[in-house]
Every structure is written in C-alpha cells, then in structure tokens.
Write an enzyme that holds these catalytic residues in place. Structure first.
Site, PDB file in Angstrom:
ATOM      1  N   LYS A  84      57.403  70.484  45.595  1.00  0.00           N
ATOM      2  CA  LYS A  84      57.211  69.592  44.453  1.00  0.00           C
ATOM      3  C   LYS A  84      56.263  68.447  44.790  1.00  0.00           C
ATOM      4  O   LYS A  84      55.333  68.164  44.037  1.00  0.00           O
ATOM      5  CB  LYS A  84      58.561  69.005  43.987  1.00  0.00           C
ATOM      6  CG  LYS A  84      59.590  70.045  43.598  1.00  0.00           C
ATOM      7  CD  LYS A  84      60.862  69.400  43.039  1.00  0.00           C
ATOM      8  CE  LYS A  84      61.614  68.537  44.032  1.00  0.00           C
ATOM      9  NZ  LYS A  84      62.259  69.282  45.127  1.00  0.00           N
ATOM     10  N   ARG A 142      58.441  71.634  58.553  1.00  0.00           N
ATOM     11  CA  ARG A 142      57.899  70.329  58.157  1.00  0.00           C
ATOM     12  C   ARG A 142      58.406  69.232  59.095  1.00  0.00           C
ATOM     13  O   ARG A 142      57.649  68.360  59.506  1.00  0.00           O
ATOM     14  CB  ARG A 142      58.357  70.077  56.712  1.00  0.00           C
ATOM     15  CG  ARG A 142      58.051  68.765  56.113  1.00  0.00           C
ATOM     16  CD  ARG A 142      58.430  68.745  54.641  1.00  0.00           C
ATOM     17  NE  ARG A 142      59.858  68.509  54.439  1.00  0.00           N
ATOM     18  CZ  ARG A 142      60.421  68.361  53.243  1.00  0.00           C
ATOM     19  NH1 ARG A 142      59.698  68.487  52.150  1.00  0.00           N
ATOM     20  NH2 ARG A 142      61.709  68.122  53.126  1.00  0.00           N
ATOM     21  N   ARG A 200      71.653  68.712  51.926  1.00  0.00           N
ATOM     22  CA  ARG A 200      70.820  68.528  50.733  1.00  0.00           C
ATOM     23  C   ARG A 200      70.810  69.782  49.871  1.00  0.00           C
ATOM     24  O   ARG A 200      70.875  69.709  48.643  1.00  0.00           O
ATOM     25  CB  ARG A 200      69.414  68.105  51.134  1.00  0.00           C
ATOM     26  CG  ARG A 200      69.333  66.589  51.351  1.00  0.00           C
ATOM     27  CD  ARG A 200      68.362  66.190  52.451  1.00  0.00           C
ATOM     28  NE  ARG A 200      67.018  66.604  52.170  1.00  0.00           N
ATOM     29  CZ  ARG A 200      66.177  67.107  53.095  1.00  0.00           C
ATOM     30  NH1 ARG A 200      66.563  67.275  54.342  1.00  0.00           N
ATOM     31  NH2 ARG A 200      64.956  67.442  52.763  1.00  0.00           N
ATOM     32  N   ARG A 204      60.505  66.510  58.704  1.00  0.00           N
ATOM     33  CA  ARG A 204      60.645  65.104  58.329  1.00  0.00           C
ATOM     34  C   ARG A 204      61.934  64.574  58.969  1.00  0.00           C
ATOM     35  O   ARG A 204      62.765  65.357  59.431  1.00  0.00           O
ATOM     36  CB  ARG A 204      60.714  65.024  56.801  1.00  0.00           C
ATOM     37  CG  ARG A 204      60.289  63.710  56.212  1.00  0.00           C
ATOM     38  CD  ARG A 204      60.182  63.800  54.705  1.00  0.00           C
ATOM     39  NE  ARG A 204      61.487  64.011  54.100  1.00  0.00           N
ATOM     40  CZ  ARG A 204      61.666  64.447  52.851  1.00  0.00           C
ATOM     41  NH1 ARG A 204      60.636  64.741  52.100  1.00  0.00           N
ATOM     42  NH2 ARG A 204      62.883  64.601  52.371  1.00  0.00           N
ATOM     43  N   ARG A 236      68.633  64.181  39.447  1.00  0.00           N
ATOM     44  CA  ARG A 236      69.257  65.066  40.427  1.00  0.00           C
ATOM     45  C   ARG A 236      70.721  65.290  40.124  1.00  0.00           C
ATOM     46  O   ARG A 236      71.374  66.040  40.841  1.00  0.00           O
ATOM     47  CB  ARG A 236      69.166  64.381  41.792  1.00  0.00           C
ATOM     48  CG  ARG A 236      68.313  65.061  42.825  1.00  0.00           C
ATOM     49  CD  ARG A 236      68.308  64.109  44.007  1.00  0.00           C
ATOM     50  NE  ARG A 236      67.846  64.676  45.211  1.00  0.00           N
ATOM     51  CZ  ARG A 236      66.580  64.657  45.631  1.00  0.00           C
ATOM     52  NH1 ARG A 236      65.635  64.171  44.877  1.00  0.00           N
ATOM     53  NH2 ARG A 236      66.274  65.146  46.801  1.00  0.00           N
TER      54      ARG A 236
HETATM   55  P1  ADP Z   1      64.229  66.333  49.369  1.00  0.00           P
HETATM   56  O1  ADP Z   1      64.064  66.823  47.982  1.00  0.00           O
HETATM   57  O2  ADP Z   1      63.580  67.211  50.406  1.00  0.00           O
HETATM   58  O3  ADP Z   1      65.651  65.976  49.730  1.00  0.00           O
HETATM   59  P2  ADP Z   1      63.271  63.708  48.531  1.00  0.00           P
HETATM   60  O4  ADP Z   1      62.125  62.973  49.127  1.00  0.00           O
HETATM   61  O5  ADP Z   1      63.191  64.098  47.114  1.00  0.00           O
HETATM   62  O6  ADP Z   1      63.415  64.983  49.486  1.00  0.00           O
HETATM   63  O7  ADP Z   1      64.611  62.900  48.727  1.00  0.00           O
HETATM   64  C1  ADP Z   1      65.005  62.405  49.988  1.00  0.00           C
HETATM   65  C2  ADP Z   1      66.369  61.697  49.869  1.00  0.00           C
HETATM   66  O8  ADP Z   1      66.243  60.567  48.997  1.00  0.00           O
HETATM   67  C3  ADP Z   1      67.497  62.522  49.273  1.00  0.00           C
HETATM   68  O9  ADP Z   1      68.141  63.341  50.235  1.00  0.00           O
HETATM   69  C4  ADP Z   1      68.425  61.411  48.739  1.00  0.00           C
HETATM   70  O10 ADP Z   1      69.185  60.829  49.774  1.00  0.00           O
HETATM   71  C5  ADP Z   1      67.436  60.371  48.236  1.00  0.00           C
HETATM   72  N1  ADP Z   1      67.106  60.553  46.795  1.00  0.00           N
HETATM   73  C6  ADP Z   1      65.885  60.814  46.266  1.00  0.00           C
HETATM   74  N2  ADP Z   1      65.948  60.924  44.935  1.00  0.00           N
HETATM   75  C7  ADP Z   1      67.237  60.745  44.603  1.00  0.00           C
HETATM   76  C8  ADP Z   1      67.967  60.747  43.376  1.00  0.00           C
HETATM   77  N3  ADP Z   1      67.360  60.995  42.202  1.00  0.00           N
HETATM   78  N4  ADP Z   1      69.307  60.520  43.417  1.00  0.00           N
HETATM   79  C9  ADP Z   1      69.933  60.278  44.567  1.00  0.00           C
HETATM   80  N5  ADP Z   1      69.326  60.262  45.757  1.00  0.00           N
HETATM   81  C10 ADP Z   1      67.998  60.484  45.790  1.00  0.00           C
END
Ligand code: ADP
Length: 193
Positions: free
Chosen positions: A15, A129, A142, A131, A92
C-alpha cells in the site's frame, strides 16, 4: 479536499509503495499514511509519538480515539486544498470506519480499493523488508489483528457499494496500473508534468 480513497490490504501488501508512486505520478493526489505519521511523531519525540512507539513495537493497535483525532486533524488541514487523499492504514477497525464516514460526510468518501495479497506472500515480503516492527512476533501480531479487526471492513465498504478489489501480486508496475485504473474509476486522475 476533493475526497478520500481508502487503500485497504494486509500489512506488506504494498500500500505504502504504491500510494507513493501514485502521488508522484498524478497531480492533486496526497498519500496520507497513518503508520508514517506515527513513525514521524515517534522520531520527533512528540507526546503522540511517545505514546505510539511502544504500541507499534509490539504490533498492537494505537487506540481508536487517538487515531481518529490524528486523522481528523490531517484531513481538516487538507480541507481547503483540492487534493484527493489516498488514505493508507486507516480505517483499521469498525469504529475507525464509522468515524471516517462522519469526517467525510456527506459525499467525501469516494471508495476503497483492496490490494489483495495472501498471508504467505506478505509474510515473506515483510521479512525481506525488515522494518523495526517486522520481527517474527510483530508480523504475526499485526496479521492476526488484520484478520480480526480490519478484514471485516472489506464487507463494511462492499455493503456501501464502495469496494474495488485489486490483485496485488505480480510486477509492481502491473499492480500500479491495476490500482491506477481502479482509482481512476472513482476520481479523474491527471498525469503530473
Ligand atoms: P503495517 O501495515 O505494516 O502494520 P503501518 O505503517 O500501516 O504498517 O502501521 C504500523 C503500526 O502503526 C501498526 O502496527 C499500529 O501499531 C500503528 N497504526 C497505524 N495505523 C493505525 C490505525 N489506523 N489504528 C491503530 N494503529 C495504527
């Protein structure tokens, strides 16, 4: 703001990469990633960042009320611009989806595109990746939260006639074309010069 297109899909589905490319290729498209916003906040040591950092490290979700405030503030800041927002990482949870519907009412929620990649492939991509939160435990947590909290949103958008599904596997350029075609069906896209 012209409106919001939600980009849905598992962690590691591409994404962020694809939204960045779309923002570069087309005029008036703004990629808004909640994960990037939280990582920026953590790097700058803001109160939000301090709160989010420990949660992100475990792969858990930041509480809905915090996330809804963060996104509402960002969308409000873009309100006077003519941009179309590609929203990546939000909503989410069902509560976040309801909040987004409120923020964008009456006609700002243009649609959702689901980038479909199976669990096995996204796990491999995230391991490659590497990270900070891409540990074996973080990835498992996750993906589990995706299935229980986020996957129900696919039906939430479909029931409202807002969902488009895209095959997220194959060459990145092919995925880009599929995504651009789907988004182009929701909002006119102009190539940037
Ligand atoms: P990924 O989709 O690989 O987990 P993101 O960069 O989208 O990576 O998100 C990283 C982390 O940020 C998530 O694991 C969560 O802890 C937090 N996060 C991001 N967006 C949200 C959201 N909409 N609601 C709750 N936590 C979020």
């Amino acid at each position: 703001m012209n409106g919001v297109v939600v980009v849905l899909g598992r962690q590691g589905a591409g994404k962020g990469t694809q939204c960045g490319l779309l923002q570069d290729r087309y005029d008036g498209v703004a990629h808004v990633s909640t994960g990037d916003m939280l990582r920026d906040a953590a790097a700058s040591g803001t109160p939000l960042g301090a709160h989010a950092e420990a949660i992100m490290a475990t792969g858990d979700l930041v509480p809905d009320d915090v996330m809804c405030d963060v996104v509402a503030e960002r969308l409000a800041a873009l309100d006077r611009s003519g941009v179309t927002v590609l929203l990546d990482g939000f909503p989410r949870t069902p509560a976040q989806a309801e909040a987004l519907a409120g923020m964008t009412a009456p006609d700002g929620l243009l649609g959702a595109v689901l980038l479909e990649v199976d669990v096995r492939e996204v796990s491999e991509r995230m391991q490659a990746r590497g990270r900070g939160d891409d540990t074996a435990e973080g990835i498992a947590r996750r993906l589990e939260l995706y299935e229980t909290q986020t996957a129900p949103l696919v039906d939430w958008f479909a029931e409202r006639g807002l969902l488009r599904r895209i095959n997220g596997t194959g060459e990145p350029a092919e995925v880009f074309d599929r995504l651009a075609t789907a988004i182009g069906g929701l909002v006119p896209l102009r190539l940037s010069r």
